[in-house]
Design a protein around this motif. Structure first.
Motif, PDB file in Angstrom:
ATOM      1  N   ARG A  36       0.848  -1.195   0.000  1.00  0.00           N
ATOM      2  CA  ARG A  36       0.000   0.000   0.000  1.00  0.00           C
ATOM      3  C   ARG A  36       0.879   1.239   0.000  1.00  0.00           C
ATOM      4  NH1 ARG A  36      -3.377  -3.480   3.118  1.00  0.00           N
ATOM      5  NH2 ARG A  36      -2.001  -3.232   4.889  1.00  0.00           N
ATOM      6  N   TYR A  37       0.496   2.236  -0.813  1.00  0.00           N
ATOM      7  CA  TYR A  37       1.109   3.569  -0.733  1.00  0.00           C
ATOM      8  C   TYR A  37       0.040   4.455  -0.122  1.00  0.00           C
ATOM      9  CZ  TYR A  37       4.213   1.843  -4.480  1.00  0.00           C
ATOM     10  OH  TYR A  37       5.097   1.139  -5.245  1.00  0.00           O
ATOM     11  N   GLY A  38       0.175   4.744   1.153  1.00  0.00           N
ATOM     12  CA  GLY A  38      -0.887   5.503   1.800  1.00  0.00           C
ATOM     13  C   GLY A  38      -2.194   4.732   1.691  1.00  0.00           C
ATOM     14  N   ARG A  39      -3.216   5.350   1.076  1.00  0.00           N
ATOM     15  CA  ARG A  39      -4.500   4.675   1.006  1.00  0.00           C
ATOM     16  C   ARG A  39      -4.638   3.805  -0.237  1.00  0.00           C
ATOM     17  NH1 ARG A  39      -9.110   8.676   1.401  1.00  0.00           N
ATOM     18  NH2 ARG A  39      -7.481  10.125   0.763  1.00  0.00           N
ATOM     19  N   LEU A  40      -3.728   4.008  -1.202  1.00  0.00           N
ATOM     20  CA  LEU A  40      -3.807   3.247  -2.449  1.00  0.00           C
ATOM     21  C   LEU A  40      -3.198   1.854  -2.251  1.00  0.00           C
ATOM     22  CD1 LEU A  40      -4.155   3.335  -5.685  1.00  0.00           C
ATOM     23  CD2 LEU A  40      -1.690   3.681  -5.639  1.00  0.00           C
ATOM     24  N   THR A  41      -3.976   0.828  -2.551  1.00  0.00           N
ATOM     25  CA  THR A  41      -3.421  -0.525  -2.512  1.00  0.00           C
ATOM     26  C   THR A  41      -2.917  -0.859  -3.912  1.00  0.00           C
ATOM     27  OG1 THR A  41      -4.968  -1.140  -0.788  1.00  0.00           O
ATOM     28  CG2 THR A  41      -3.885  -2.933  -1.949  1.00  0.00           C
ATOM     29  N   ALA A  42      -1.591  -0.771  -4.071  1.00  0.00           N
ATOM     30  CA  ALA A  42      -1.004  -0.967  -5.402  1.00  0.00           C
ATOM     31  C   ALA A  42      -0.889  -2.455  -5.719  1.00  0.00           C
ATOM     32  CB  ALA A  42       0.362  -0.300  -5.482  1.00  0.00           C
ATOM     33  N   LEU A  43      -0.819  -3.275  -4.665  1.00  0.00           N
ATOM     34  CA  LEU A  43      -0.707  -4.719  -4.862  1.00  0.00           C
ATOM     35  C   LEU A  43      -1.501  -5.403  -3.755  1.00  0.00           C
ATOM     36  CD1 LEU A  43       0.776  -6.630  -6.761  1.00  0.00           C
ATOM     37  CD2 LEU A  43       2.577  -6.812  -5.049  1.00  0.00           C
ATOM     38  N   GLY A  45       0.380  -6.916 -17.402  1.00  0.00           N
ATOM     39  CA  GLY A  45      -0.609  -5.970 -16.885  1.00  0.00           C
ATOM     40  C   GLY A  45      -0.430  -4.627 -17.545  1.00  0.00           C
ATOM     41  N   PRO A  46      -1.505  -3.862 -17.684  1.00  0.00           N
ATOM     42  CA  PRO A  46      -1.374  -2.533 -18.285  1.00  0.00           C
ATOM     43  C   PRO A  46      -0.628  -1.589 -17.350  1.00  0.00           C
ATOM     44  CG  PRO A  46      -3.613  -2.860 -17.499  1.00  0.00           C
ATOM     45  CD  PRO A  46      -2.887  -4.157 -17.296  1.00  0.00           C
ATOM     46  N   ASN A  47      -0.326  -0.394 -17.807  1.00  0.00           N
ATOM     47  CA  ASN A  47       0.376   0.580 -16.971  1.00  0.00           C
ATOM     48  C   ASN A  47      -0.395   0.847 -15.690  1.00  0.00           C
ATOM     49  OD1 ASN A  47       2.583   0.966 -18.647  1.00  0.00           O
ATOM     50  ND2 ASN A  47       1.431   2.408 -19.930  1.00  0.00           N
ATOM     51  N   GLY A  48       0.341   0.894 -14.583  1.00  0.00           N
ATOM     52  CA  GLY A  48      -0.285   1.165 -13.303  1.00  0.00           C
ATOM     53  C   GLY A  48      -0.901  -0.056 -12.653  1.00  0.00           C
ATOM     54  N   ALA A  49      -0.668  -1.242 -13.232  1.00  0.00           N
ATOM     55  CA  ALA A  49      -1.272  -2.458 -12.680  1.00  0.00           C
ATOM     56  C   ALA A  49      -0.576  -2.907 -11.404  1.00  0.00           C
ATOM     57  CB  ALA A  49      -1.223  -3.568 -13.717  1.00  0.00           C
ATOM     58  N   GLY A  50       0.688  -2.481 -11.216  1.00  0.00           N
ATOM     59  CA  GLY A  50       1.423  -2.902 -10.028  1.00  0.00           C
ATOM     60  C   GLY A  50       2.609  -3.800 -10.329  1.00  0.00           C
ATOM     61  N   LYS A  51       3.033  -3.860 -11.578  1.00  0.00           N
ATOM     62  CA  LYS A  51       4.158  -4.717 -11.946  1.00  0.00           C
ATOM     63  C   LYS A  51       5.453  -4.241 -11.298  1.00  0.00           C
ATOM     64  CE  LYS A  51       3.640  -3.846 -16.353  1.00  0.00           C
ATOM     65  NZ  LYS A  51       2.526  -2.880 -16.298  1.00  0.00           N
ATOM     66  N   THR A  52       5.750  -2.950 -11.472  1.00  0.00           N
ATOM     67  CA  THR A  52       6.984  -2.408 -10.900  1.00  0.00           C
ATOM     68  C   THR A  52       6.953  -2.532  -9.379  1.00  0.00           C
ATOM     69  OG1 THR A  52       7.201  -0.886 -12.754  1.00  0.00           O
ATOM     70  CG2 THR A  52       8.425  -0.347 -10.774  1.00  0.00           C
ATOM     71  N   THR A  53       5.801  -2.279  -8.791  1.00  0.00           N
ATOM     72  CA  THR A  53       5.660  -2.421  -7.345  1.00  0.00           C
ATOM     73  C   THR A  53       5.985  -3.846  -6.914  1.00  0.00           C
ATOM     74  OG1 THR A  53       3.973  -0.705  -7.332  1.00  0.00           O
ATOM     75  CG2 THR A  53       4.039  -2.171  -5.438  1.00  0.00           C
ATOM     76  N   THR A  54       5.470  -4.841  -7.652  1.00  0.00           N
ATOM     77  CA  THR A  54       5.744  -6.238  -7.321  1.00  0.00           C
ATOM     78  C   THR A  54       7.246  -6.509  -7.348  1.00  0.00           C
ATOM     79  OG1 THR A  54       3.688  -6.844  -8.410  1.00  0.00           O
ATOM     80  CG2 THR A  54       5.258  -8.621  -7.968  1.00  0.00           C
TER      81      THR A  54
HETATM   82  N1  LIG Z   1       5.924   5.630  -4.767  1.00  0.00           N
HETATM   83  C1  LIG Z   1       4.610   5.611  -5.034  1.00  0.00           C
HETATM   84  N2  LIG Z   1       3.748   6.336  -4.294  1.00  0.00           N
HETATM   85  C2  LIG Z   1       2.415   6.308  -4.532  1.00  0.00           C
HETATM   86  N3  LIG Z   1       1.833   5.597  -5.496  1.00  0.00           N
HETATM   87  C3  LIG Z   1       2.623   4.856  -6.285  1.00  0.00           C
HETATM   88  C4  LIG Z   1       4.051   4.825  -6.103  1.00  0.00           C
HETATM   89  N4  LIG Z   1       4.569   3.995  -7.030  1.00  0.00           N
HETATM   90  C5  LIG Z   1       3.523   3.531  -7.753  1.00  0.00           C
HETATM   91  N5  LIG Z   1       2.358   4.043  -7.312  1.00  0.00           N
HETATM   92  C6  LIG Z   1       1.014   3.711  -7.829  1.00  0.00           C
HETATM   93  O1  LIG Z   1       0.836   2.323  -7.686  1.00  0.00           O
HETATM   94  C7  LIG Z   1       0.185   1.776  -8.813  1.00  0.00           C
HETATM   95  C8  LIG Z   1       1.039   0.698  -9.439  1.00  0.00           C
HETATM   96  O2  LIG Z   1       2.173   1.291 -10.015  1.00  0.00           O
HETATM   97  P1  LIG Z   1       3.316   0.447 -10.710  1.00  0.00           P
HETATM   98  O3  LIG Z   1       3.734  -0.647  -9.822  1.00  0.00           O
HETATM   99  O4  LIG Z   1       4.378   1.404 -11.106  1.00  0.00           O
HETATM  100  O5  LIG Z   1       2.582  -0.111 -12.011  1.00  0.00           O
HETATM  101  P2  LIG Z   1       3.175  -0.707 -13.356  1.00  0.00           P
HETATM  102  O6  LIG Z   1       4.635  -0.954 -13.173  1.00  0.00           O
HETATM  103  O7  LIG Z   1       2.403  -1.952 -13.573  1.00  0.00           O
HETATM  104  O8  LIG Z   1       2.907   0.296 -14.428  1.00  0.00           O
HETATM  105  C9  LIG Z   1      -0.084   2.946  -9.742  1.00  0.00           C
HETATM  106  O9  LIG Z   1      -1.398   3.368  -9.514  1.00  0.00           O
HETATM  107  C10 LIG Z   1       0.902   3.987  -9.313  1.00  0.00           C
HETATM  108  O10 LIG Z   1       0.389   5.267  -9.545  1.00  0.00           O
END
Ligand SMILES: Nc1ncnc2c1ncn2[C@@H]1O[C@H](COP(=O)(O)OP(=O)(O)O)[C@@H](O)[C@H]1O
Ligand SMILES: [Mg+2]
Lengths: 552, 301
Positions: free
Chosen positions: B17-24, B41-50
């Motif tokens: 979670r980033y604050g209130r957003l659950t990215a994964l 996954g499309p952009n913003g799906a959470g791949k980089t986060t994973t």
């Molecule tokens: N450091 C961060 N702080 C807040 N939100 C983030 C941060 N990094 C990514 N996000 C949000 O988390 C979600 C997943 O992002 P990300 O993992 O980069 O997706 P992907 O790599 O699949 O495009 C997106 O909605 C993005 O805006």
């Protein structure tokens, strides 16, 4: 099977976003201008606020501090002393609030120049290095337009600076014409050095080269002022440098037209030269683009090696500045002490506020080393900001996804920063000693070294506090770390003028500096600074190891 | 040390979670030795986060990630001895040359195959003698690719590795991946392009808004492989009701727009009833596919 209408909003969103991309040159230029304005905004707010506040402090406190005729006489006694004017610039009519305030800008102007030239080089050369410009230029922007957008953004900032100075100073009761003349001249001084920075950026291949060139320009213009003051007779020398012009704003000189005219001619000349040299090719410079490097470059083979190289690169530039400053102070120590020796009240007054023996070279070195200490504290902040930059640019990832731990990464950077600060402090002391030897009234070598090393606990304190910020609030690293240094310095420097309680002023580490080498090192204060610095560093490292990495 | 027999990568209910957003959101996945697994996954799906959480750059908000049985957050240094990573975007040290950066990263990684490095430099047509700041985005990406491949690490993790590479270099890169697979290296790569994942992966996990919506072999995810067909006709519209594989059909005013999965044979025969004046077939973007497949199920739920 479901049928969707072709105009469903989902499918329309993409082309609409693409169409929003500006396509006309004017809009691309406007976007670049706003982009640059955004990049300099935070630093500009900090610099303008700090410089305007210090200067306004001089105005606001003048009547209280120099209430009696005797006190004003003591000020006037400093006028026309060559060694003093060599340091602070032209010093006239200082028994009036206008005269004293204008005279102070001989010193403040140096800060303005440093800020302006660094921000111009950063926007122009630095942006290329991180690839922003490629993105910009992929649009419809020409190198000429790019340069113009940078200069326009900086110009906007300087206009605001002029307004800030003019408005505050006249509101505080300084003569309105003088207030606005000061604001305008300071803005033009900034514009001069920003334009010089822009020109250097066109000439140089790399940022470091550009900083070197414009740094030499700064050194030259200050050197001419030093000569003008030292010879005392050749008035044309004062007019040969922008730092001299700032000194001719006084009403008695009746030279404001000439001052603004000179600034205008120089700024226009520099801007035109820079625009003429604005090149089509990225990364190219008149003095070699620096893209090709030696066939056998020195290899960097470990995380520690990289840390050492990055630290040395930052420290080297500051080292040159410190060496020049240290040498200049050493060279001037004799003249200064002799001039002051004729003013017993001043010597006594200085001794009362902690600067003992300023009629001796040792006392003078101790006094002027406050500035060296400020520079070292600022370097400590710069080194921490350098660490944060590795994280913000995400270069740190290359190391941390390999078998390098965060603890090792940060402790090696902090350790090397501490070593660099100590070495530079010692070097500056030794160079000051060398200066006193050259002019024939040497202080002892150990005294020089002690003067330098006296700054180390304070520099380490700010290093530790910076690391704490890096660990706890990474995105605020630059503003907070520099902010703490500036706030602490101002607390000491201005606190006395505005009658803050002693207990609060004492919180400034700068206030706790002993007048070494004229006095002994204050061991208690030094240990306290070391303890706080160490605590900050430990907290920062622990926090850094427990948090997410954060991009810019 | 690594525990033998453990999966190379194990994500258990991994949450970020980033604050209130659950990215994964509670992502569970095992990757075994020698597998090539795609994270789609499309952009913003959470791949980089994973991937950043797997690499210990981000702290998990819940669940855990392990590499060779080592916890990603607790034991990053040990875990990283066995992997190499290619980020989606590679920031360079402006003052170091490409060669110096490769040398540094190879040494920091604990050694690399110099012969293979030279071969890769050649194959990717990379000039290592320039300073970092003068490299274009594509060249920066080449540094990342070469630095990762040259260590021959048993696990390769990649975040949209071919972004920035031109088509020729992308083909060369996929060739390198096939070689890595032949050497028995395990690969975990993310992408937002279905065809790229198809070209190299054995298995795919599909992420959407932080939730893993599908997981399986390529054959199992066959239904994802649809084509978008756009055609124009004159006269009476063709009857496309009940044609196998056709989804999302829109037929009106001389325009046909639809998705077809599997063989297009039945569709072509059905279209032949009408007089077709133009026809175009293309691979849809992942966003379009997701609208076609998952929005329906979301609406139904
Ligand atoms: N450091 C961060 N702080 C807040 N939100 C983030 C941060 N990094 C990514 N996000 C949000 O988390 C979600 C997943 O992002 P990300 O993992 O980069 O997706 P992907 O790599 O699949 O495009 C997106 O909605 C993005 O805006
Ligand atoms: Mg991504």
């Amino acid at each position: 099977m479901t049928a969707t209408t072709p105009s469903s909003p989902r499918t329309r969103r993409r082309p609409a976003a693409a169409a929003a991309e500006p396509r006309s040159p004017a809009r691309v230029w406007w976007r670049a201008y706003r982009h640059h304005l955004r990049l300099v905004r935070n630093a500009a707010i900090a610099w303008i606020t700090a410089l305007t506040a210090i200067s306004a402090g001089v105005v606001a406190t003048f009547d209280d501090r120099y209430a009696t005729e005797a006190e004003r006489q003591a000020l006037t006694a400093m006028e026309g002393i060559p060694a003093f004017e060599a340091l602070v610039g032209r010093y006239v009519q200082v028994a009036t609030v206008e005269g004293l305030t204008l005279s102070r800008w001989g010193m403040f102007g140096i800060l303005v120049a440093v800020w302006a030239m660094l921000s111009a080089v950063k926007l122009l050369r630095g942006a290329e290095e991180v690839g922003h410009v490629e993105a910009l230029r992929a649009g419809l922007l020409t190198p000429w337009g790019l340069l113009a957008s940078v200069l326009a953004a900086l110009g906007t900032v300087y206009v605001l600076f002029a307004v800030a100075i003019g408005a505050t100073h006249s509101a505080l009761g300084m003569d309105a014409a003088t207030s606005w003349a000061l604001g305008g001249a300071v803005a033009l001084l900034a514009a001069t050095f920003a334009a010089a920075g822009a020109l250097a950026s066109q000439v140089a291949g790399a940022r470091r080269q550009a900083v070197g060139i414009v740094g030499a320009f700064l050194g030259l213009t200050l050197g001419v002022r030093l000569m003008a003051a030292a010879t005392g007779t050749a008035e044309w020398l004062w007019w040969a440098t922008p730092f001299g012009w700032i000194g001719y704003l006084h009403e008695v000189d009746e030279a404001r037209g000439a001052v603004f005219g000179s600034f205008a001619v120089l700024v226009i000349a520099l801007v035109v030269a820079a625009l003429m040299l604005a090149r089509r090719e990225l990364h190219a410079g008149l003095v070699g683009d620096g893209a090709e490097i030696a066939t056998r470059p020195r290899s960097v083979r470990s995380q520690g090696g990289l840390a050492a190289r990055l630290t040395a690169a930052s420290a080297a530039t500051w080292g040159i500045v410190l060496a020049v400053v240290g040498l200049a102070f050493g060279l001037l120590a004799r003249d200064f002490s002799e001039a002051v020796a004729d003013m017993p009240t001043m010597v006594q007054f200085a001794a009362e506020i902690g600067w003992i023996g300023i009629d001796t070279p040792e006392g003078v070195v101790a006094f002027v080393f406050v500035l060296v200490t400020l520079l070292l504290a600022a370097l400590a902040a710069a080194l921490v900001v350098g660490m944060r930059e590795e994280e913000a640019t995400w270069r740190i990832e290359h190391l941390l996804v390999r078998p390098v731990g965060r603890l090792r990464w940060l402790t090696s950077r902090v350790g090397l920063a501490a070593v660099a600060l100590a070495l530079l402090a010692a070097m500056t002391g030794v160079v000051a000693w060398l200066g006193t030897v050259i002019v024939g009234t040497p202080i002892s070598f150990t005294d020089g070294l002690r003067a330098g090393l006296n700054a180390v606990p304070l520099a380490w304190l700010f290093l530790g506090l910076g690391v704490a910020v890096l660990g706890l609030a990474p995105r605020l690293t630059a503003p907070l770390t520099y902010g703490i240094v500036v706030a602490a310095f101002l607390l000491d420097f201005v606190g006395g003028f505005v009658d803050l309680p002693e207990a609060i002023i004492d919180l400034s580490p700068f206030r706790q500096l002993a007048a070494v080498p004229a006095a002994d090192v204050d061991l208690g204060a030094a240990l306290a600074m070391l303890a706080v610095g160490l605590a900050g560093a430990v907290i920062g490292v622990l926090a850094f190891c427990r948090r997410d990495l954060k991009e810019a | 040390m690594t525990s033998p027999g453990a999966p190379v990568v194990r994500l258990v209910e991994l949450t970020k979670r980033y604050g209130r957003l659950t990215a994964l959101d509670r992502f569970t996945l095992d990757i075994h030795e020698g597998e090539i697994v795609g994270l789609l996954g499309p952009n913003g799906a959470g791949k980089t986060t994973t991937l950043r959480t797997l690499l210990g750059l981000l702290k998990p908000s819940g669940g855990s990630a392990e590499i060779f049985g080592l916890d990603a957050w607790q034991q990053p240094v040990e875990a990283h001895r066995h992997l190499a990573f290619i980020p989606g975007e590679f920031a360079v040290w402006p003052q170091l040359s490409g060669g110096q950066i490769l040398d540094l990263l190879g040494t920091v990684a604990g050694g690399y195959d110099k012969g293979y490095r030279d071969e890769l430099v050649e194959r990717f047509n990379f000039d290592p003698s320039k300073r970092g700041r003068s490299y274009s985005k594509g060249n920066r990406q080449k540094i990342a690719v070469i630095a990762a491949l040259m260590t021959r690490a048993p696990l390769l993790v990649m975040d949209e590795p071919s972004s920035g590479l031109d088509p020729l270099m992308t083909a060369e890169f996929q060739e390198c991946l096939r070689e890595a697979r032949a050497e028995g290296q395990t690969i975990f790569l993310s992408s937002h392009i279905l065809s790229e994942v198809e070209a190299v992966c054995d298995r795919v996990a599909v992420l959407r808004e932080g939730v893993c919506v599908e997981q399986g072999t390529l054959a199992e995810l066959r239904h994802l492989h649809a084509n978008t067909v756009e055609a124009t006709y004159t006269g009476d519209p063709p009857d496309l009701d009940g044609v196998p594989g056709v989804e999302d059909a829109y037929v009106a005013d001389g325009v046909i727009r639809l998705h077809v999965s599997g063989s297009p044979d039945a569709l072509l025969k059905a279209l032949a009833q009408a007089s077709i004046t133009g026809i175009q077939m293309r691979e849809p973007s992942l966003e379009e596919l997701f609208h076609a497949f998952y929005d329906d199920s979301a609406d139904a739920a």
